[in-house]
Design a protein around this motif. Sequence first.
Motif, PDB file in Angstrom:
ATOM      1  N   ALA A 146      26.228  -0.242  17.284  1.00 55.80           N
ATOM      2  CA  ALA A 146      25.359   0.920  17.465  1.00 55.80           C
ATOM      3  C   ALA A 146      24.043   0.669  16.733  1.00 55.80           C
ATOM      4  CB  ALA A 146      26.040   2.171  16.928  1.00 55.80           C
ATOM      5  N   PRO A 147      23.013   1.462  16.976  1.00 57.14           N
ATOM      6  CA  PRO A 147      21.735   1.280  16.281  1.00 57.14           C
ATOM      7  C   PRO A 147      21.904   1.343  14.765  1.00 57.14           C
ATOM      8  CG  PRO A 147      21.466   2.794  18.109  1.00 57.14           C
ATOM      9  CD  PRO A 147      22.936   2.538  17.983  1.00 57.14           C
ATOM     10  N   VAL A 148      21.063   0.612  14.060  1.00 51.94           N
ATOM     11  CA  VAL A 148      21.099   0.608  12.596  1.00 51.94           C
ATOM     12  C   VAL A 148      20.888   2.025  12.083  1.00 51.94           C
ATOM     13  CG1 VAL A 148      19.951  -0.231  10.519  1.00 51.94           C
ATOM     14  CG2 VAL A 148      20.288  -1.763  12.471  1.00 51.94           C
ATOM     15  N   GLY A 149      21.701   2.398  11.128  1.00 48.45           N
ATOM     16  CA  GLY A 149      21.604   3.750  10.575  1.00 48.45           C
ATOM     17  C   GLY A 149      22.672   4.680  11.110  1.00 48.45           C
ATOM     18  N   SER A 150      23.408   4.236  12.150  1.00 47.36           N
ATOM     19  CA  SER A 150      24.487   5.058  12.697  1.00 47.36           C
ATOM     20  C   SER A 150      25.606   5.188  11.664  1.00 47.36           C
ATOM     21  CB  SER A 150      25.036   4.434  13.977  1.00 47.36           C
ATOM     22  OG  SER A 150      24.031   4.306  14.952  1.00 47.36           O
ATOM     23  N   SER A 151      26.194   6.351  11.625  1.00 47.78           N
ATOM     24  CA  SER A 151      27.248   6.601  10.644  1.00 47.78           C
ATOM     25  C   SER A 151      28.577   6.034  11.136  1.00 47.78           C
ATOM     26  CB  SER A 151      27.398   8.103  10.410  1.00 47.78           C
ATOM     27  OG  SER A 151      27.826   8.741  11.612  1.00 47.78           O
ATOM     28  N   LEU A 152      29.528   5.924  10.207  1.00 40.99           N
ATOM     29  CA  LEU A 152      30.858   5.431  10.547  1.00 40.99           C
ATOM     30  C   LEU A 152      31.552   6.368  11.543  1.00 40.99           C
ATOM     31  CD1 LEU A 152      33.065   3.302  10.007  1.00 40.99           C
ATOM     32  CD2 LEU A 152      33.881   4.745   8.139  1.00 40.99           C
ATOM     33  N   SER A 153      31.378   7.669  11.374  1.00 43.01           N
ATOM     34  CA  SER A 153      32.004   8.633  12.280  1.00 43.01           C
ATOM     35  C   SER A 153      31.444   8.508  13.698  1.00 43.01           C
ATOM     36  CB  SER A 153      31.801  10.057  11.757  1.00 43.01           C
ATOM     37  OG  SER A 153      30.415  10.350  11.621  1.00 43.01           O
ATOM     38  N   LEU A 154      30.128   8.284  13.806  1.00 43.59           N
ATOM     39  CA  LEU A 154      29.527   8.103  15.131  1.00 43.59           C
ATOM     40  C   LEU A 154      30.049   6.816  15.778  1.00 43.59           C
ATOM     41  CD1 LEU A 154      27.448   8.883  17.315  1.00 43.59           C
ATOM     42  CD2 LEU A 154      25.769   7.517  16.057  1.00 43.59           C
ATOM     43  N   MET A 155      30.144   5.753  14.986  1.00 39.99           N
ATOM     44  CA  MET A 155      30.651   4.488  15.508  1.00 39.99           C
ATOM     45  C   MET A 155      32.095   4.644  15.971  1.00 39.99           C
ATOM     46  SD  MET A 155      29.471   1.430  15.976  1.00 39.99           S
ATOM     47  CE  MET A 155      30.337   1.178  17.508  1.00 39.99           C
ATOM     48  N   ASP A 156      32.858   5.417  15.231  1.00 43.61           N
ATOM     49  CA  ASP A 156      34.254   5.652  15.595  1.00 43.61           C
ATOM     50  C   ASP A 156      34.349   6.395  16.926  1.00 43.61           C
ATOM     51  OD1 ASP A 156      37.041   5.531  15.168  1.00 43.61           O
ATOM     52  OD2 ASP A 156      37.030   7.596  14.424  1.00 43.61           O
ATOM     53  N   GLU A 157      33.486   7.380  17.134  1.00 43.63           N
ATOM     54  CA  GLU A 157      33.482   8.131  18.393  1.00 43.63           C
ATOM     55  C   GLU A 157      33.158   7.214  19.574  1.00 43.63           C
ATOM     56  OE1 GLU A 157      30.805  11.385  18.098  1.00 43.63           O
ATOM     57  OE2 GLU A 157      31.831  12.318  16.392  1.00 43.63           O
ATOM     58  N   LYS A 158      32.155   6.354  19.413  1.00 44.44           N
ATOM     59  CA  LYS A 158      31.788   5.429  20.480  1.00 44.44           C
ATOM     60  C   LYS A 158      32.920   4.447  20.771  1.00 44.44           C
ATOM     61  CE  LYS A 158      27.580   7.088  20.741  1.00 44.44           C
ATOM     62  NZ  LYS A 158      27.135   7.886  21.916  1.00 44.44           N
ATOM     63  N   THR A 159      33.590   3.985  19.713  1.00 41.72           N
ATOM     64  CA  THR A 159      34.679   3.027  19.878  1.00 41.72           C
ATOM     65  C   THR A 159      35.849   3.656  20.628  1.00 41.72           C
ATOM     66  OG1 THR A 159      34.024   1.984  17.785  1.00 41.72           O
ATOM     67  CG2 THR A 159      36.178   1.407  18.669  1.00 41.72           C
ATOM     68  N   VAL A 201      36.972  -0.630  13.116  1.00 45.46           N
ATOM     69  CA  VAL A 201      35.659   0.030  13.115  1.00 45.46           C
ATOM     70  C   VAL A 201      35.017  -0.163  11.748  1.00 45.46           C
ATOM     71  CG1 VAL A 201      34.402   2.179  13.500  1.00 45.46           C
ATOM     72  CG2 VAL A 201      36.536   1.744  14.729  1.00 45.46           C
ATOM     73  N   GLY A 202      33.758  -0.593  11.731  1.00 49.28           N
ATOM     74  CA  GLY A 202      33.081  -0.844  10.470  1.00 49.28           C
ATOM     75  C   GLY A 202      33.584  -2.124   9.845  1.00 49.28           C
ATOM     76  N   GLY A 203      33.195  -2.359   8.646  1.00 45.30           N
ATOM     77  CA  GLY A 203      33.608  -3.578   7.950  1.00 45.30           C
ATOM     78  C   GLY A 203      32.532  -4.022   7.003  1.00 45.30           C
ATOM     79  N   GLY A 204      32.828  -4.028   5.721  1.00 48.36           N
ATOM     80  CA  GLY A 204      31.813  -4.367   4.733  1.00 48.36           C
ATOM     81  C   GLY A 204      30.717  -3.321   4.750  1.00 48.36           C
ATOM     82  N   SER A 205      29.476  -3.772   4.837  1.00 50.84           N
ATOM     83  CA  SER A 205      28.353  -2.833   4.871  1.00 50.84           C
ATOM     84  C   SER A 205      27.928  -2.507   6.295  1.00 50.84           C
ATOM     85  CB  SER A 205      27.160  -3.452   4.110  1.00 50.84           C
ATOM     86  OG  SER A 205      26.783  -4.684   4.708  1.00 50.84           O
ATOM     87  N   SER A 206      28.556  -3.132   7.304  1.00 48.65           N
ATOM     88  CA  SER A 206      28.163  -2.926   8.701  1.00 48.65           C
ATOM     89  C   SER A 206      28.985  -1.798   9.312  1.00 48.65           C
ATOM     90  CB  SER A 206      28.349  -4.224   9.495  1.00 48.65           C
ATOM     91  OG  SER A 206      27.617  -5.269   8.941  1.00 48.65           O
ATOM     92  N   VAL A 207      28.647  -0.581   8.962  1.00 49.70           N
ATOM     93  CA  VAL A 207      29.398   0.559   9.486  1.00 49.70           C
ATOM     94  C   VAL A 207      29.050   0.837  10.939  1.00 49.70           C
ATOM     95  CG1 VAL A 207      29.646   1.637   7.241  1.00 49.70           C
ATOM     96  CG2 VAL A 207      27.643   2.166   8.645  1.00 49.70           C
ATOM     97  N   ASN A 208      28.006   0.183  11.447  1.00 54.63           N
ATOM     98  CA  ASN A 208      27.598   0.433  12.828  1.00 54.63           C
ATOM     99  C   ASN A 208      28.179  -0.589  13.807  1.00 54.63           C
ATOM    100  OD1 ASN A 208      25.961  -1.626  11.703  1.00 54.63           O
ATOM    101  ND2 ASN A 208      24.446  -1.340  13.333  1.00 54.63           N
ATOM    102  N   THR A 209      29.224  -1.309  13.394  1.00 52.00           N
ATOM    103  CA  THR A 209      29.852  -2.302  14.271  1.00 52.00           C
ATOM    104  C   THR A 209      31.342  -2.017  14.409  1.00 52.00           C
ATOM    105  OG1 THR A 209      30.307  -3.831  12.435  1.00 52.00           O
ATOM    106  CG2 THR A 209      28.201  -4.090  13.605  1.00 52.00           C
TER     107      THR A 209
END
Length: 761
Positions: A296-309, A329-337
């Motif tokens: 997801a775009p940089v700055g996206s939250s973990l909850s938003l990434m979870d919804e997309k996943t 979902v997430g991993g390390g500092s990359s919560v938008n992946t």
Amino acid sequence: MSRTEGKFAVGIGVMKQPGTNAVEVGNEVKKRVKEIQATLPEGVKIGVRFDLTTFISESIKELYFTLILAALLTSLVCWLFLGSWTATLNIIMAIPTSIIGTFMALYAFGYTLNTFTLLGLSLAIGIVVDDAIMVLENIVRYREKGQARIPAALNGSKEITFAAMAATAAIIAIFLPVAFMEGTIGRYFLQFGVTLSVAVLFSLLEALTLTPMRCSRFLTVEERSTWLGRGVDNTFKKGAELYKKMIPGTLNHPYLTITAATIFFGITLFFGYSLYQTMEMIPSQDQSRLSVNLRAPVGSSLSLMDEKTKIVEKYLNGKSEVESIFTSVGGGSSVNTASIFVNMKPKSKRKLSAQKFMDVIRKETKKIKELKGVMVTIQDPSLSLSGGRGAGKPVEFSIRGPEWDKLVECSTNIMEEMKKTKKMVDIDTNYRSGMPELEIIPDRVKARDRGVDVSEISDTVNIMMAGAAVGKYSDAGRRYDIRVGLPASERSSAESIRSLLIRNNRGELIPLSDVVKINQKKSLQSISREDRQRAISVNANIAPGSSQKEAITEMEKIAKNILPEGYRAVQSGSTKTFAESIKGLVFAMILGIIVAYMVLASQFNSFSQPFTILVALPFSISGAFIGLYLFGQTLNIFSMIGLILLMGIVKKNSILLVEFTNQMRSKGLPVREALTEACPIRLRPILMTSLATIAAAIPAALAFGPGAETRIPMAIAVIFGVLVSTVLTLFIVPSFYMILERWFPSEIRKLKVDTKAAVKQ
């Protein structure tokens, strides 16, 4: 966070130690998992969700089957030609002797039974019987003349010993340069070469010792009584008579024969050029698994990434090809992946191949509106053999230059042009634009006029936005910080900061916006360097219908047109490995020919006759090109293995013809009569050894099981290369022998004298 079957989970990755066997490690892990499950509380389960060793085990089992079938087909070829079960048994006995001896050598070298060693063994089936065939066929020829078993075994084995040793040395010589190849591919090629070399060495030992002994005890030669046996005999006799009639015509016009063969070779180069344009490192395999990566775009939250996943999870679970998935979902500092590991149903239970299913996912996820702004890429695990770093994709380049902003601009333009070619998909980069950040710049003049200290500005912003610890409280034996700061709803925008109030040196509250300037911009997450230069990596997968060579060529053209002076695109990862492997293979082939020439020159005591033997090599390459082109295969490391193997085995036919012609000449026959006499006599062992090699490669060429995509191109290259070179060798080698006699008569006469001297001794 992780999920499987819609439930929260914890993922644990297990990697084997260097030098250990992956399948053994996988089996041990599964065993321990069962033991751990018995100790877990109710409602907690542990299981394997993504297992790469399953495919390895299945492909190894398929190779075992190929090995057995190759041995059976080779035995059938021997029986069809010789018509005697005792003769067939004599040849079959060479297989276990060579294979068991090879197992011992592999154990001593510390090699495992992997894809390359088993491929070597399966192809070695048709090669290890060659020496036994040459020896036994010659013994059978003496038995057909009326000699008893023991004299026939002695005379037949002595007559063919030199040819068998020369043929074996020629095969080993072609694999010597492989030992100098570097990198991942070099290690695999070395194991393949060692496997084949050891196998043919044991086969030579067996052919020169055990085969004559067995022939002297229980070899029977009798007329065939079955319709099949008589049919095979009649067909061979007619073919031998036809060949005997054609040889004089060929010898009458040797230059015309060579010219026609050269034209044929030139025509097949068009097939070679077409294959060159579609080269690849390794063919994609259907391993019934893949991974889907989301960003997801940089700055996206973990909850938003979870919804997309979850949207992609729902989509995948609705596909009939999917058996199970594991999500991270997430991993390390990359919560938008996020990554989704997909296990597909076995090939027999689904309609789409893994590669076609990947293409379906790419197309259909682009149509999901909720995924707008989310980048979805797919990784094929079968391409991991490339050994590439980073993304591990077939196309990887590093864009390097002095200015970071210019690098970002160039890499962005390059990626846009890559998309336009439609030869690449899943185009990505390691460059990530940073989080949006607010830059607060104090206006020192305005602050002084209003009696505001700059440090007060810093402290106020820090406390209000980040919070400050003002005390502690105790609960259940633990002490916790009491932090004071603005609630999240009041610190989510630039206006929240502008509305803050600051106390000046007179105790008055001054709006923060009166004494600062606030700029909003994107920051850099990181700056990467390679070889002390700033660098941005660009990578991509190959689009359906395209090839790795085409994609790399397009990428290089794009980079050349876009990059200004001082900036360059450097191959990296899989692309670099691909280029190095091709160079290494070409080096190995050229050096192999040179080494083979040196070995043959020392064995035949001649500088010219090795050229007669090596003249068959180009036509084996022609046959391989034709086969690969007709069956829609590509030039890859496996088909290149087939080409190198061809260069070793096709010399056997030439050696049989040249060596026996020399024997005829040592008896006083002129060149023409020696060729006319020797070539038809050697027709049967040439056809037997060639058809045995082809028969051993047929199971691999018809493979349908796991790993078939890697075996098929190699087997097709061997089958067509041996077929074409065998047919042409029967006419080209005698013609070239005649031409060399005219060019170098003194050297040939010297050979004749030396051979006579050797016979007298």
